[in-house]
Design a protein around this motif. Structure first.
Motif, PDB file in Angstrom:
ATOM      1  N   VAL A 241       0.829  -1.205   0.000  1.00 51.67           N
ATOM      2  CA  VAL A 241       0.000   0.000   0.000  1.00 51.67           C
ATOM      3  C   VAL A 241       0.864   1.257   0.000  1.00 51.67           C
ATOM      4  CG1 VAL A 241      -1.646   1.344   1.367  1.00 51.67           C
ATOM      5  CG2 VAL A 241      -2.019  -1.104   1.004  1.00 51.67           C
ATOM      6  N   GLU A 242       1.960   1.232   0.757  1.00 45.14           N
ATOM      7  CA  GLU A 242       2.873   2.376   0.756  1.00 45.14           C
ATOM      8  C   GLU A 242       3.390   2.650  -0.647  1.00 45.14           C
ATOM      9  OE1 GLU A 242       6.728   3.307   3.396  1.00 45.14           O
ATOM     10  OE2 GLU A 242       7.058   1.792   1.852  1.00 45.14           O
ATOM     11  N   TYR A 244       1.995   1.723  -3.606  1.00 47.64           N
ATOM     12  CA  TYR A 244       0.917   2.188  -4.486  1.00 47.64           C
ATOM     13  C   TYR A 244       0.555   3.643  -4.184  1.00 47.64           C
ATOM     14  CZ  TYR A 244       0.380  -2.920  -4.846  1.00 47.64           C
ATOM     15  OH  TYR A 244       0.603  -4.262  -4.994  1.00 47.64           O
ATOM     16  N   ARG A 245       0.511   3.996  -2.907  1.00 44.90           N
ATOM     17  CA  ARG A 245       0.195   5.387  -2.552  1.00 44.90           C
ATOM     18  C   ARG A 245       1.205   6.362  -3.130  1.00 44.90           C
ATOM     19  NH1 ARG A 245      -1.624   4.697   3.755  1.00 44.90           N
ATOM     20  NH2 ARG A 245      -3.850   5.133   3.473  1.00 44.90           N
ATOM     21  N   ASP A 246       2.465   5.936  -3.186  1.00 47.71           N
ATOM     22  CA  ASP A 246       3.518   6.828  -3.675  1.00 47.71           C
ATOM     23  C   ASP A 246       3.384   7.138  -5.160  1.00 47.71           C
ATOM     24  OD1 ASP A 246       4.677   7.091  -1.216  1.00 47.71           O
ATOM     25  OD2 ASP A 246       6.371   5.754  -1.604  1.00 47.71           O
ATOM     26  N   ALA A 250      -4.727   9.000  -7.416  1.00 50.36           N
ATOM     27  CA  ALA A 250      -6.012   8.742  -6.762  1.00 50.36           C
ATOM     28  C   ALA A 250      -7.142   8.616  -7.767  1.00 50.36           C
ATOM     29  CB  ALA A 250      -6.317   9.860  -5.768  1.00 50.36           C
ATOM     30  N   LEU A 280      -7.823   4.654   1.941  1.00 50.44           N
ATOM     31  CA  LEU A 280      -7.132   4.487   0.670  1.00 50.44           C
ATOM     32  C   LEU A 280      -7.822   5.309  -0.416  1.00 50.44           C
ATOM     33  CD1 LEU A 280      -6.563   0.623   0.750  1.00 50.44           C
ATOM     34  CD2 LEU A 280      -4.954   2.421   1.384  1.00 50.44           C
ATOM     35  N   PRO A 281      -7.080   5.773  -1.397  1.00 50.21           N
ATOM     36  CA  PRO A 281      -7.684   6.602  -2.445  1.00 50.21           C
ATOM     37  C   PRO A 281      -8.389   5.799  -3.537  1.00 50.21           C
ATOM     38  CG  PRO A 281      -5.335   6.461  -2.788  1.00 50.21           C
ATOM     39  CD  PRO A 281      -5.611   5.766  -1.478  1.00 50.21           C
ATOM     40  N   VAL A 333      -5.301  11.207  -1.457  1.00 54.73           N
ATOM     41  CA  VAL A 333      -4.051  11.427  -0.723  1.00 54.73           C
ATOM     42  C   VAL A 333      -3.023  12.006  -1.674  1.00 54.73           C
ATOM     43  CG1 VAL A 333      -4.485   9.630   0.945  1.00 54.73           C
ATOM     44  CG2 VAL A 333      -3.328   9.038  -1.170  1.00 54.73           C
TER      45      VAL A 333
END
Length: 333
Positions: A241-242, A244-246, A250, A280-281, A333
């Protein structure tokens, strides 16, 4: 057309549903049949897939099915085309459109996925006959200096060109940059490589002006190599998840993870760990092949191709996987 793409992409990742990947090529499915002592013909392959797709209640947990060209062109025992059969059972028909990974010139044994030649007309034809989404798989390996920059860029470029052609034809692209699990690398190495690969893919998608809410990303879970140091499901979930968020915008409709050869239970446990993370986005769901089909195939083979027992086995796997998906208020995010 943009609104249709957004609606279909959203439906593909809508809670509590995922995607069934049943797009194994005929040679690949033949190998799996032979391993279980099953005869592989166009009829037996059709019977296997029809058994799966006609499982009572499957459409409650599966939004769409990725088909191989052979299956897409076949009809069921009742005379329906498979795309129409899926629609009648509440699922979107999808199609694998790449022609496989081939040696990449100028690399040390790396691969680039081919199939762009004549892809536009093929997509128009698939759409006319019912396909509403497609899949293209890129394959990258971690090993010393691999994946190389040339391999990453070549595959990212091909994925973006494919995605744009899909959307021009009214088809939602599943963008699948798979990082193979083989190797002795650790979790941190996979995290670094995955971040680099996904960043390159989205750079190319933006350059081709791909409509991000009208696509679904199908990445690998961030795991150690199969012979590397082990990691818990929680560690895999948090690191994935870290990552993918980076790098995943979104605005992407959703993330439908591939199982990548993991066992049924391992793939589901890692998916559950990601869904336990709040805010999560995008939705995170599944697009599993072997992790949903391996156990049912064993049942199909051992039971003399008993339809009801095979379907019950599939539904056990599907409901167990879908049960870990959590609805949430998505945030940017």
């Amino acid at each position: 057309m943009s609104q249709e793409l957004i609606e279909h992409a959203g439906a593909m990742v809508a809670h509590p549903k995922g995607i069934l990947a049943a797009d194994e090529s005929s040679p690949t499915l033949t190998k799996r049949f032979v391993a279980h002592g099953l005869e592989s013909t166009d009829s037996t392959r059709r019977d296997w897939r029809e058994t799966l797709f006609s499982s009572p209640g499957l459409g409650e947990y599966v939004s769409g099915v990725i088909l191989y060209d052979e299956t897409f062109n076949q009809t069921t025992t009742s005379g329906l085309s498979f795309p129409n059969f899926l629609v009648q059972h509440g699922m979107l028909p999808g199609i694998k459109v790449d022609t496989g990974a081939k040696p990449l010139a100028g690399s040390d044994g790396e691969l680039v996925t081919e199939g762009l030649d004549n892809l536009g007309p093929r997509l128009v034809d698939y759409y006319t006959r019912g396909a509403r989404f497609a899949k293209w798989r890129a394959v990258l390996q971690i090993d010393q200096a691999k994946p190389s920059a040339i391999c990453i860029q070549a595959n990212a470029h091909a994925l973006a060109r494919y995605a744009k052609l899909c959307q021009e034809s009214g088809i939602v692209p599943i963008v699948e940059p798979e990082i193979l699990m083989e190797g002795d690398h650790d979790l941190a190495t996979t995290r670094r490589v995955a971040g680099t690969v996904l960043a390159a893919v989205f750079d190319q998608l933006r350059s081709f002006e791909v409509l991000l809410p009208g696509m679904v990303l199908k990445p690998s879970m961030i795991t150690p190599g199969t012979t590397g140091p082990t990691a818990t499901a929680r560690e895999i979930g948090e690191v994935s998840v870290e990552c993918y968020r980076d790098v995943v915008p979104a605005s992407v409709a959703g993330i439908a993870l591939l199982s990548g050869g993991q066992s049924d239970d391992m793939a589901t446990a890692n998916l559950a760990a990601m869904n336990e993370i709040e805010a999560l986005p995008w939705p995170i769901t599944f697009s599993f092949g072997r992790a949903l089909q391996d156990t049912p195939m064993k049942v199909w083979a051992s039971s003399g191709r008993d339809r009801q027992r095979t379907q019950a086995s599939l539904m056990d796997r599907v409901t167990a996987t879908a049960s870990v998906l959590r609805p949430r208020h998505l945030v940017n995010v």
